[in-house]
Design a protein around this motif. Structure first.
Motif, PDB file in Angstrom:
ATOM      1  N   ALA A  70       0.768 -21.206  -8.201  1.00  0.00           N
ATOM      2  CA  ALA A  70       0.663 -19.890  -8.818  1.00  0.00           C
ATOM      3  C   ALA A  70      -0.688 -19.273  -8.493  1.00  0.00           C
ATOM      4  O   ALA A  70      -1.670 -19.978  -8.276  1.00  0.00           O
ATOM      5  N   GLY A  71      -0.715 -17.951  -8.474  1.00  0.00           N
ATOM      6  CA  GLY A  71      -1.958 -17.212  -8.262  1.00  0.00           C
ATOM      7  C   GLY A  71      -2.134 -16.179  -9.352  1.00  0.00           C
ATOM      8  O   GLY A  71      -1.219 -15.395  -9.619  1.00  0.00           O
ATOM      9  N   ILE A 105       3.982 -17.167 -10.099  1.00  0.00           N
ATOM     10  CA  ILE A 105       4.365 -18.259  -9.213  1.00  0.00           C
ATOM     11  C   ILE A 105       4.656 -17.727  -7.813  1.00  0.00           C
ATOM     12  O   ILE A 105       5.310 -16.690  -7.640  1.00  0.00           O
ATOM     13  N   ALA A 106       4.165 -18.467  -6.823  1.00  0.00           N
ATOM     14  CA  ALA A 106       4.399 -18.104  -5.422  1.00  0.00           C
ATOM     15  C   ALA A 106       5.857 -18.350  -5.059  1.00  0.00           C
ATOM     16  O   ALA A 106       6.465 -19.336  -5.488  1.00  0.00           O
ATOM     17  N   VAL A 137      -1.465 -11.064  -5.441  1.00  0.00           N
ATOM     18  CA  VAL A 137      -1.445  -9.629  -5.112  1.00  0.00           C
ATOM     19  C   VAL A 137      -0.099  -9.013  -5.502  1.00  0.00           C
ATOM     20  O   VAL A 137      -0.040  -7.959  -6.142  1.00  0.00           O
ATOM     21  N   ARG A 138       0.985  -9.676  -5.121  1.00  0.00           N
ATOM     22  CA  ARG A 138       2.335  -9.168  -5.408  1.00  0.00           C
ATOM     23  C   ARG A 138       2.587  -9.098  -6.909  1.00  0.00           C
ATOM     24  O   ARG A 138       3.042  -8.072  -7.434  1.00  0.00           O
ATOM     25  N   ALA A 188      -1.713  -1.348  -7.213  1.00  0.00           N
ATOM     26  CA  ALA A 188      -2.137  -2.222  -6.115  1.00  0.00           C
ATOM     27  C   ALA A 188      -3.653  -2.355  -6.214  1.00  0.00           C
ATOM     28  O   ALA A 188      -4.388  -1.467  -5.785  1.00  0.00           O
ATOM     29  N   LEU A 189      -4.104  -3.450  -6.803  1.00  0.00           N
ATOM     30  CA  LEU A 189      -5.541  -3.670  -6.974  1.00  0.00           C
ATOM     31  C   LEU A 189      -6.085  -4.526  -5.837  1.00  0.00           C
ATOM     32  O   LEU A 189      -5.369  -5.357  -5.284  1.00  0.00           O
ATOM     33  N   ALA A 190      -7.352  -4.325  -5.520  1.00  0.00           N
ATOM     34  CA  ALA A 190      -8.021  -5.167  -4.530  1.00  0.00           C
ATOM     35  C   ALA A 190      -8.334  -6.503  -5.202  1.00  0.00           C
ATOM     36  O   ALA A 190      -9.096  -6.551  -6.170  1.00  0.00           O
ATOM     37  N   ILE A 191      -7.724  -7.558  -4.717  1.00  0.00           N
ATOM     38  CA  ILE A 191      -7.961  -8.892  -5.272  1.00  0.00           C
ATOM     39  C   ILE A 191      -9.041  -9.553  -4.430  1.00  0.00           C
ATOM     40  O   ILE A 191      -8.960  -9.587  -3.206  1.00  0.00           O
TER      41      ILE A 191
END
Length: 173
Positions: free
Chosen positions: A34-35, A63-64, A75-76, A85-88
């Motif tokens: 997960a991210g 979860i990826a 990001v998604r 859409a934020l800059a991660i």
């Protein structure tokens, strides 16, 4: 990573290796990956979501999917959950989470989601399927509504913001 770059990198790897023992790849254990993003307001409070599918608060992310990196998943999921859409930014923490109940063990990646100004906060469009709401809270304020491992993970992530040195942890330690 750009899809064209990824395709080029995969081609450069050459033919996939063959299994020495047929079927072994399918028998190997799988981990959940997960991210998540540590997103703050100008006061330094963390953006928490109140998920519809579990009793504790969580940071944006998830979860990826198959063949998706933890960064891409972050990001998604951030865009899906927040409607922006934020800059991660860079990696802060990689935390191994042991198996618990029906859940397999996992790797939780926490990335720097940056600091949002009020205009951006006003544009948040929380996905009501995923979350009942959102709050900016200090870690201390959120602690009673978090699992202890998440408190440890986020405390470390906040420390990395100061040190600039990502950490690898086991269950937040």
């Amino acid at each position: 990573m750009d899809d064209d770059i990824r395709r080029g990198d995969l081609l450069a790897e050459g033919e996939p290796e063959r299994e020495f023992h047929a079927g072994i790849a399918g028998r190997l254990p799988r981990k959940t990956v997960a991210g998540g993003a540590l997103i703050r307001d100008r006061a330094g409070r963390i953006l928490f979501l109140e998920p519809t599918y579990k009793p504790t608060l969580d940071i944006p992310g998830g979860i990826a999917e198959y063949d998706e990196s933890p960064y891409q998943a972050c990001v998604r999921e951030v865009e899906e959950e927040l409607g922006l859409a934020l800059a991660i930014g860079p990696l802060l923490v990689v935390d191994w989470v042991p198996a618990l109940g029906i859940w397999s063990d996992a790797l939780a990646f926490v990335f720097d989601g940056g600091v949002l100004d009020q205009a951006t906060i006003d544009r948040l469009a929380i996905d009501q399927v995923e979350a009942r709401g959102h709050e900016f809270l200090t870690l201390a304020e959120a602690t009673p509504r978090l699992r202890p491992s998440m408190v440890r993970r986020l405390a470390l992530a906040q420390r990395v913001l100061d040190t600039g040195r990502p950490v690898n942890t086991d269950f937040g330690r």
